[in-house]
Scaffold this active site. Structure first.
Site, PDB file in Angstrom:
ATOM      1  CG  ASP A 126      -2.140   1.167   1.141  1.00  0.00           C
ATOM      2  OD1 ASP A 126      -2.851   0.856   0.541  1.00  0.00           O
ATOM      3  OD2 ASP A 126      -1.821   2.018   1.861  1.00  0.00           O
ATOM      4  CD  GLU A 169      -4.584   4.271  -1.615  1.00  0.00           C
ATOM      5  OE1 GLU A 169      -4.935   4.717  -0.696  1.00  0.00           O
ATOM      6  OE2 GLU A 169      -5.456   4.593  -2.768  1.00  0.00           O
TER       7      GLU A 169
END
Length: 261
Positions: A126, A169
């Protein structure tokens, strides 16, 4: 486990030429059967013009067969390209979440049916503080940052490894056959490579970082279980300050022996 290949199961031009020749020979053979075989007497006999059984199929069959096979090749390539478009994230050129999970589950199912278990690892990655990049530089630069990170991750992987974009993301990497220590090194290499990557929106260098959670397996399992364990490690990495790798090596379970008959 290479990514989708547009030429897989698609005939090449030499194969099409060979199939055209074989198809023409088959047409000639059928012409002889139809013209020379007497179903009334159940035997072969030469027709009045046996040469026509060679000349006519030899002139008519090749262009027709070549055209049909060429069209089939074009359709097969177009179908493969559509498959790639449907399974690839348009922004980062990574697998979509659905394609990624499908391929990983297919590998895990295959491994579970083998006598000798092969391990591997799953990473969940992440981007740290990605919202700040979007807010400060805009979504176009945010998209550029994701492309930079995706390319950086790919540069740390083997050809057989898989990478998917499973969230805005968030990325995931599957490392088939990787030992725990090797997988941990890959995760750390990804983290360091992203931290050293070049991202300069509006000419202003910006340091990016990622948090990585990982887990390994050495027994039959499913993607959902691996993802849950890796995601838990990612959550801990985020909570403990970000820009770090947390890894959990799964303890192998003993597989009961098959019953003797």
């Amino acid at each position: 486990m290479t990514l989708l290949n547009t030429k897989r199961n698609v005939h090449t031009w030499p194969q099409i030429a060979l199939l055209t020749v074989l198809g023409t020979l088959l047409c000639i053979a059928l012409a002889f059967v139809i013209d020379c075989f007497s179903f009334e007497h159940w035997r072969f006999q030469w027709g009045t013009d046996p040469q026509n059984n060679v000349i006519i199929p030899g002139l008519v069959a090749p262009p027709i067969l070549f055209f049909l096979l060429s069209r089939m090749r074009e359709l097969a390539i177009a179908h493969r390209e559509l498959q790639i478009l449907a399974s690839t994230d348009g922004l980062t050129d990574c697998l979509t979440r659905r394609a990624f999970t499908t391929l990983v589950d297919a590998y895990l199912e295959q491994v579970s049916q083998e006598d000798k278990q092969r391990g591997g690892a799953l990473l969940v990655i992440d981007v740290d503080y990605f919202k700040l990049i979007n807010d400060q530089f805009g979504h176009d630069e945010g998209d550029h940052a994701l492309r930079v990170i995706a390319d950086t991750i790919k540069g740390s992987l083997r050809e057989i490894d898989l990478i998917g974009r499973i969230g805005g993301e968030e990325f995931s990497v599957f490392l088939p056959g990787a030992a725990p220590e090797a997988a941990r090194l890959v995760a750390e290499r990804i983290r360091q490579s992203v931290a050293q990557s070049l991202f300069a929106p509006l000419g202003q260098p910006v340091r990016m970082s990622v948090s990585v959670g990982g887990t390994t397996f050495g027994r039959p399992t499913e993607f959902s279980e691996l993802y849950r364990e890796a995601d838990q490690q990612l959550y801990k990495a985020k909570r403990n300050g970000r820009n770090r790798v947390l890894f959990k090596a799964a303890s192998p379970k003993t597989v009961p022996p098959l019953p003797l008959h």
